[in-house]
Enzyme design. Structure first.
Site, PDB file in Angstrom:
ATOM      1  N   ASP A 175       0.823  -1.215   0.000  1.00 39.49           N
ATOM      2  CA  ASP A 175       0.000   0.000   0.000  1.00 39.49           C
ATOM      3  C   ASP A 175       0.853   1.259   0.000  1.00 39.49           C
ATOM      4  O   ASP A 175       0.413   2.306   0.495  1.00 39.49           O
ATOM      5  CB  ASP A 175      -0.894   0.005   1.238  1.00 39.49           C
ATOM      6  CG  ASP A 175      -0.104  -0.040   2.540  1.00 39.49           C
ATOM      7  OD1 ASP A 175       0.851  -0.834   2.613  1.00 39.49           O
ATOM      8  OD2 ASP A 175      -0.410   0.728   3.465  1.00 39.49           O
ATOM      9  N   ARG A 197       3.890   1.719 -11.801  1.00 44.90           N
ATOM     10  CA  ARG A 197       3.373   1.213 -10.517  1.00 44.90           C
ATOM     11  C   ARG A 197       2.440   0.028 -10.776  1.00 44.90           C
ATOM     12  O   ARG A 197       2.455  -0.972 -10.057  1.00 44.90           O
ATOM     13  CB  ARG A 197       2.628   2.327  -9.752  1.00 44.90           C
ATOM     14  CG  ARG A 197       3.544   3.435  -9.265  1.00 44.90           C
ATOM     15  CD  ARG A 197       2.833   4.381  -8.300  1.00 44.90           C
ATOM     16  NE  ARG A 197       1.753   5.155  -8.881  1.00 44.90           N
ATOM     17  CZ  ARG A 197       1.891   6.317  -9.518  1.00 44.90           C
ATOM     18  NH1 ARG A 197       3.092   6.858  -9.640  1.00 44.90           N
ATOM     19  NH2 ARG A 197       0.848   6.955 -10.014  1.00 44.90           N
ATOM     20  N   LYS A 228      -6.016  -0.360   6.878  1.00 43.42           N
ATOM     21  CA  LYS A 228      -4.829  -0.020   7.659  1.00 43.42           C
ATOM     22  C   LYS A 228      -4.781   1.483   7.888  1.00 43.42           C
ATOM     23  O   LYS A 228      -5.154   2.268   7.003  1.00 43.42           O
ATOM     24  CB  LYS A 228      -3.574  -0.459   6.907  1.00 43.42           C
ATOM     25  CG  LYS A 228      -2.275   0.062   7.519  1.00 43.42           C
ATOM     26  CD  LYS A 228      -1.069  -0.281   6.677  1.00 43.42           C
ATOM     27  CE  LYS A 228      -0.274   0.975   6.405  1.00 43.42           C
ATOM     28  NZ  LYS A 228       1.016   0.704   5.746  1.00 43.42           N
ATOM     29  N   GLU A 248      -2.203   0.349  13.749  1.00 41.56           N
ATOM     30  CA  GLU A 248      -0.738   0.388  13.600  1.00 41.56           C
ATOM     31  C   GLU A 248      -0.121   1.597  14.303  1.00 41.56           C
ATOM     32  O   GLU A 248      -0.062   2.690  13.736  1.00 41.56           O
ATOM     33  CB  GLU A 248      -0.353   0.420  12.107  1.00 41.56           C
ATOM     34  CG  GLU A 248       1.168   0.467  11.915  1.00 41.56           C
ATOM     35  CD  GLU A 248       1.622   0.441  10.459  1.00 41.56           C
ATOM     36  OE1 GLU A 248       0.782   0.538   9.550  1.00 41.56           O
ATOM     37  OE2 GLU A 248       2.845   0.339  10.253  1.00 41.56           O
ATOM     38  N   GLU A 307       3.170   2.651  14.938  1.00 40.22           N
ATOM     39  CA  GLU A 307       4.573   2.284  14.670  1.00 40.22           C
ATOM     40  C   GLU A 307       5.542   3.176  15.441  1.00 40.22           C
ATOM     41  O   GLU A 307       5.516   4.404  15.302  1.00 40.22           O
ATOM     42  CB  GLU A 307       4.897   2.407  13.170  1.00 40.22           C
ATOM     43  CG  GLU A 307       6.409   2.167  12.935  1.00 40.22           C
ATOM     44  CD  GLU A 307       6.862   2.099  11.488  1.00 40.22           C
ATOM     45  OE1 GLU A 307       6.044   2.326  10.581  1.00 40.22           O
ATOM     46  OE2 GLU A 307       8.056   1.817  11.282  1.00 40.22           O
ATOM     47  N   LYS A 324      -0.881  -4.065  14.388  1.00 37.92           N
ATOM     48  CA  LYS A 324       0.345  -4.071  13.581  1.00 37.92           C
ATOM     49  C   LYS A 324       1.404  -3.253  14.318  1.00 37.92           C
ATOM     50  O   LYS A 324       1.505  -2.037  14.124  1.00 37.92           O
ATOM     51  CB  LYS A 324       0.063  -3.479  12.199  1.00 37.92           C
ATOM     52  CG  LYS A 324       1.301  -3.383  11.306  1.00 37.92           C
ATOM     53  CD  LYS A 324       0.916  -3.270   9.838  1.00 37.92           C
ATOM     54  CE  LYS A 324       2.138  -3.036   8.968  1.00 37.92           C
ATOM     55  NZ  LYS A 324       1.883  -3.246   7.550  1.00 37.92           N
ATOM     56  N   SER A 364       3.224  -8.498   8.536  1.00 42.69           N
ATOM     57  CA  SER A 364       2.522  -7.606   7.601  1.00 42.69           C
ATOM     58  C   SER A 364       3.625  -6.725   7.028  1.00 42.69           C
ATOM     59  O   SER A 364       3.730  -5.550   7.357  1.00 42.69           O
ATOM     60  CB  SER A 364       1.465  -6.769   8.325  1.00 42.69           C
ATOM     61  OG  SER A 364       0.888  -5.848   7.409  1.00 42.69           O
ATOM     62  N   TYR A 371       5.160   6.326   4.860  1.00 43.40           N
ATOM     63  CA  TYR A 371       4.646   5.246   4.035  1.00 43.40           C
ATOM     64  C   TYR A 371       3.732   5.755   2.960  1.00 43.40           C
ATOM     65  O   TYR A 371       2.899   6.568   3.175  1.00 43.40           O
ATOM     66  CB  TYR A 371       3.919   4.206   4.903  1.00 43.40           C
ATOM     67  CG  TYR A 371       4.166   2.816   4.380  1.00 43.40           C
ATOM     68  CD1 TYR A 371       5.431   2.252   4.514  1.00 43.40           C
ATOM     69  CD2 TYR A 371       3.199   2.112   3.729  1.00 43.40           C
ATOM     70  CE1 TYR A 371       5.709   0.994   4.024  1.00 43.40           C
ATOM     71  CE2 TYR A 371       3.462   0.848   3.235  1.00 43.40           C
ATOM     72  CZ  TYR A 371       4.718   0.293   3.384  1.00 43.40           C
ATOM     73  OH  TYR A 371       4.968  -0.954   2.888  1.00 43.40           O
TER      74      TYR A 371
HETATM   75  P1  13P Z   1       7.466  -2.165   6.381  1.00 37.94           P
HETATM   76  O1  13P Z   1       7.297  -3.645   6.578  1.00 37.94           O
HETATM   77  O2  13P Z   1       8.215  -1.777   5.155  1.00 37.94           O
HETATM   78  O3  13P Z   1       7.938  -1.463   7.641  1.00 37.94           O
HETATM   79  O4  13P Z   1       6.007  -1.558   6.121  1.00 37.94           O
HETATM   80  C1  13P Z   1       4.871  -2.132   6.566  1.00 37.94           C
HETATM   81  C2  13P Z   1       3.792  -1.123   6.592  1.00 37.94           C
HETATM   82  O5  13P Z   1       2.746  -1.350   6.047  1.00 37.94           O
HETATM   83  C3  13P Z   1       4.017   0.142   7.308  1.00 37.94           C
HETATM   84  O6  13P Z   1       2.829   0.861   7.436  1.00 37.94           O
END
Ligand code: 13P
Length: 364
Positions: free
Chosen positions: A34, A56, A147, A188, A190, A230, A301, A364
């Site tokens: 994504d 793409r 996500k 997620e 992160e 995630k 993921s 991302y």
């Molecule tokens: P990476 O596995 O490259 O960190 O990315 C996963 C993802 O979807 C981040 O939002």
């Protein structure tokens, strides 16, 4: 305290739980394909390919045309909006190609990170406006999960309480809206690997962030069985001078999860976060061999760690497409084994699979 007014019917809950469990059924994980148009620019730039819509499409086609070997390794594929409405050379839509393999379609619904004023470079994630309508449309168009990525940073002064609370709340609001539309939210939060912090600090911050996320999900009446988490693995900062074994990373990761993620959550699907392909597989395998109780499936993921070799092999050439697809299948198979704790690393520390995929302050 007043009782909760029902947020979801029994049928809605059942549908959400079934979707979540199907994505992470044994041996399966998620392909995160994504990347936004801007992130694709960085990926394609690395291999000298122009970032056009057609390129793409060609790249996504080579991933999605993998043969039936991936059906037992991949439970879900996360699409970007543009990809949802693209098709293969023969006119078959990408959504149909994925669904025909028994793989569920997911969609990135956040609209990227924006600064939180008055903080040391921290962010929140935007995209709530119109989200319910977008989810309803994506569901009609074949998506069953979504996500939303929030980002936190570790430094002397971060993450701040404001960033932790704001990101937890926006994730919970997103999750609630998704569930109202029959979409399983991947939550997620992160925590970036940037910095020189050690494993202990990474674990501490991960625990505080996850605790806030699950408090917010509870406050928003999110049905946990119909969600997936995630998270980052608990790893030392990218510039940390101390090296840790996969077993130490696994212990820190599973400990942090056990302390803060309710067993009701249907699955944990780690992001790869700039680890090399091999590292991400070896660490996932160690996590699944960790001698602590693990009440949830712990799987992948991955974006970069499923795609780096494929991208490098493709380089924009038609003649390389089959070989590039094969590289993707290889990583999917390895990570499937790792999600079961059955991956035996070959010990080959050379080649693309061993190269760090770290990008500072990764978007991302
Ligand atoms: P990476 O596995 O490259 O960190 O990315 C996963 C993802 O979807 C981040 O939002």
């Amino acid at each position: 305290m007043a009782h909760q007014y029902p947020a979801l019917s029994a049928e809605q809950k059942q549908e959400l739980q079934e979707i979540a469990q199907q994505i992470v059924s044994p041996g399966k994980g998620i392909l995160a394909a994504d990347e936004s148009v801007g992130s694709m620019a960085k990926r394609l730039n690395q291999i000298g390919v122009e970032n056009t819509e057609e390129n793409r499409r060609l790249y996504r086609q080579l991933l999605f045309s993998a043969d039936d070997r991936i059906n037992s390794c991949i439970g879900g594929v996360i699409f970007f909006h543009e990809t949802m409405y693209q098709s293969a050379d023969d006119g078959t839509s990408f959504v149909k190609m994925i669904k025909d393999k028994g793989i569920l379609v997911g969609i990135k619904v956040d609209k990227g990170v924006v600064p939180l004023a008055g903080t040391n470079g921290e962010t929140t994630t935007q995209g709530l406006d119109g989200l319910s309508e977008r989810c309803a449309q994506y569901k009609k168009d074949g998506a069953d999960f979504a996500k939303w990525r929030c980002v936190l940073k570790i430094s002397e002064t971060t993450p701040s309480q404001l960033a932790i609370m704001e990101n937890a709340n926006v994730l919970a609001r997103y999750a609630s809206i998704c569930q109202q539309n029959g979409i399983v939210p991947i939550v997620e939060p992160e925590i970036l690997p940037d910095g020189d912090h050690d494993l202990k600090r990474s674990q501490y911050v991960t625990e505080k962030v996850l605790a806030a996320v699950y408090k917010a999900l509870s406050d928003h009446h999110v049905y946990l069985e119909g969600t997936l988490l995630k998270p980052n693995m608990v790893t030392p900062g990218h510039a940390c001078p101390i090296k840790y074994s996969p077993e130490e990373i696994a212990m820190a990761t599973v400990t942090a999860l056990r302390r803060n993620v309710p067993p009701a959550v249907s699955g944990v699907t780690f992001l790869s976060g700039g680890q090399s392909e091999e590292e991400a597989s070896i660490n996932l395998n160690a996590i699944n061999k960790c001698p602590l109780g693990r009440p949830w499936p712990l799987t992948f993921s991955y974006g970069r760690a499923l795609q780096a070799s494929a991208l490098n092999t493709w380089r924009g050439q038609r003649d390389n497409e089959a070989a590039a697809t094969e590289e993707f299948v290889k990583r999917a198979e390895v990570n499937s084994l790792a999600s079961l704790g059955k991956y035996e690393a070959s010990g080959d520390g050379s080649g693309v699979a061993a190269q760090s995929l770290y990008v500072a302050n990764h978007a991302y």
